[in-house]
Write an enzyme that holds these catalytic residues in place. Structure first.
Site, mmCIF file in Angstrom:
data_model
loop_
_atom_site.group_PDB
_atom_site.id
_atom_site.type_symbol
_atom_site.label_atom_id
_atom_site.label_comp_id
_atom_site.label_asym_id
_atom_site.label_seq_id
_atom_site.Cartn_x
_atom_site.Cartn_y
_atom_site.Cartn_z
ATOM 1 N N GLU A 102 -10.769 -14.165 -11.694
ATOM 2 C CA GLU A 102 -10.233 -12.802 -11.577
ATOM 3 C C GLU A 102 -11.105 -11.964 -10.647
ATOM 4 O O GLU A 102 -12.310 -12.216 -10.530
ATOM 5 C CB GLU A 102 -10.247 -12.130 -12.964
ATOM 6 C CG GLU A 102 -8.940 -12.233 -13.715
ATOM 7 C CD GLU A 102 -7.880 -11.244 -13.212
ATOM 8 O OE1 GLU A 102 -8.026 -10.670 -12.117
ATOM 9 O OE2 GLU A 102 -6.901 -11.050 -13.951
ATOM 10 N N ASP A 106 -10.745 -4.908 -16.261
ATOM 11 C CA ASP A 106 -10.808 -3.467 -16.504
ATOM 12 C C ASP A 106 -10.465 -3.225 -17.983
ATOM 13 O O ASP A 106 -11.328 -3.314 -18.844
ATOM 14 C CB ASP A 106 -9.821 -2.803 -15.525
ATOM 15 C CG ASP A 106 -9.842 -1.292 -15.571
ATOM 16 O OD1 ASP A 106 -10.900 -0.720 -15.854
ATOM 17 O OD2 ASP A 106 -8.792 -0.671 -15.305
ATOM 18 N N ARG A 168 -8.649 -4.210 1.100
ATOM 19 C CA ARG A 168 -9.000 -5.567 0.639
ATOM 20 C C ARG A 168 -9.895 -6.296 1.634
ATOM 21 O O ARG A 168 -10.633 -7.201 1.275
ATOM 22 C CB ARG A 168 -7.725 -6.401 0.436
ATOM 23 C CG ARG A 168 -6.821 -5.910 -0.695
ATOM 24 C CD ARG A 168 -5.766 -6.972 -0.996
ATOM 25 N NE ARG A 168 -4.636 -6.461 -1.741
ATOM 26 C CZ ARG A 168 -4.587 -6.346 -3.066
ATOM 27 N NH1 ARG A 168 -5.625 -6.674 -3.799
ATOM 28 N NH2 ARG A 168 -3.508 -5.885 -3.662
HETATM 29 P P1 IMP Z 1 -6.787 -4.903 -16.462
HETATM 30 O O1 IMP Z 1 -5.537 -5.606 -16.872
HETATM 31 O O2 IMP Z 1 -6.769 -3.455 -16.875
HETATM 32 O O3 IMP Z 1 -8.048 -5.592 -16.925
HETATM 33 O O4 IMP Z 1 -6.848 -4.839 -14.892
HETATM 34 C C1 IMP Z 1 -6.302 -5.810 -14.131
HETATM 35 C C2 IMP Z 1 -6.060 -5.449 -12.697
HETATM 36 O O5 IMP Z 1 -6.139 -4.040 -12.399
HETATM 37 C C3 IMP Z 1 -7.108 -6.083 -11.827
HETATM 38 O O6 IMP Z 1 -6.850 -7.455 -11.600
HETATM 39 C C4 IMP Z 1 -7.009 -5.241 -10.576
HETATM 40 O O7 IMP Z 1 -5.975 -5.733 -9.751
HETATM 41 C C5 IMP Z 1 -6.642 -3.863 -11.082
HETATM 42 N N1 IMP Z 1 -7.846 -3.000 -11.126
HETATM 43 C C6 IMP Z 1 -8.534 -2.611 -12.221
HETATM 44 N N2 IMP Z 1 -9.571 -1.820 -11.872
HETATM 45 C C7 IMP Z 1 -9.543 -1.721 -10.522
HETATM 46 C C8 IMP Z 1 -10.377 -1.034 -9.556
HETATM 47 O O8 IMP Z 1 -11.377 -0.362 -9.863
HETATM 48 N N3 IMP Z 1 -10.026 -1.186 -8.241
HETATM 49 C C9 IMP Z 1 -8.952 -1.924 -7.844
HETATM 50 N N4 IMP Z 1 -8.160 -2.569 -8.706
HETATM 51 C C10 IMP Z 1 -8.452 -2.483 -10.041
#
Ligand code: IMP
Length: 179
Positions: A102, A106, A168
């Protein structure tokens, strides 16, 4: 380039390309030890993990395979509102050692969902490697086996991660500048 503007926001360097390079090599070396002769399959989560996967993978020295998946969200009829689905998961994961790659953990929602999906394929093991981890943002209990860098719950871009589709291609990791 210490500072960069993407669309309407300004970001500043948080983790340099050299720090990333060193950390990626350290993780690869740990994986080389743990997965020696286990024929692991690396599964990268698009789009964010593509650069991390490429750099990590070129430092892997044991025989292994690689593939990529994507998680898409759509509005379903469930009570939770949005549903997720995985695209690109190959069927032959039974008894394989999976290393899920990954870009960032977050809230942990994505990884929790993916771990459940992967378990249905009856793999021998699944471990999670994430470039970035925001422990303070977690909403689900997630086990992160290898984390590149633990960071504060702030928005970051670069090295695969985007802001509204852009950023990116940046070689360092940038954080939103405090005004
Ligand atoms: P989660 O499901 O909340 O853990 O986050 C998953 C996805 O959110 C990651 O794979 C990222 O694509 C996006 N994401 C979370 N935080 C960030 C950030 O600070 N910058 C860019 N993308 C983020």
């Amino acid at each position: 380039m210490q500072q960069v503007t993407i669309l309407d926001k300004t970001f500043e360097v948080m983790i340099s390309r050299k720090q990333i390079e060193n950390r990626v090599k350290e993780i690869a070396s740990q994986l080389n030890g743990e997965y020696k002769d286990k024929n692991p399959v690396f599964i990268g989560v698009l789009n964010g993990a593509f650069l991390f996967m490429a750099d990590l993978f070129r430092n892997i020295e044991t025989p292994c395979e690689v593939s990529f998946i994507r998680v898409s969200s759509y509005s379903g009829t469930s009570s939770t509102g949005t549903m997720k689905q995985v695209i690109g998961l190959s069927a032959n994961l039974k008894n394989r050692h999976i290393i899920l790659i990954e870009d960032i953990v977050d809230t942990g929602e994505t990884v929790t969902f993916l771990m459940k999906e992967l378990a249905q394929h009856q793999p021998a093991s699944v471990k999670l490697v994430t470039l970035l981890f925001k422990p303070a943002a977690l909403k689900k209990p997630v086990t992160v086996d290898y984390s590149g860098f633990e960071i504060e719950p702030e928005f970051v871009v670069g090295y695969g991660l985007d802001y509204d589709g852009y950023g990116r291609n940046l070689q360092d990791i940038y954080v939103l500048k405090k005004s």
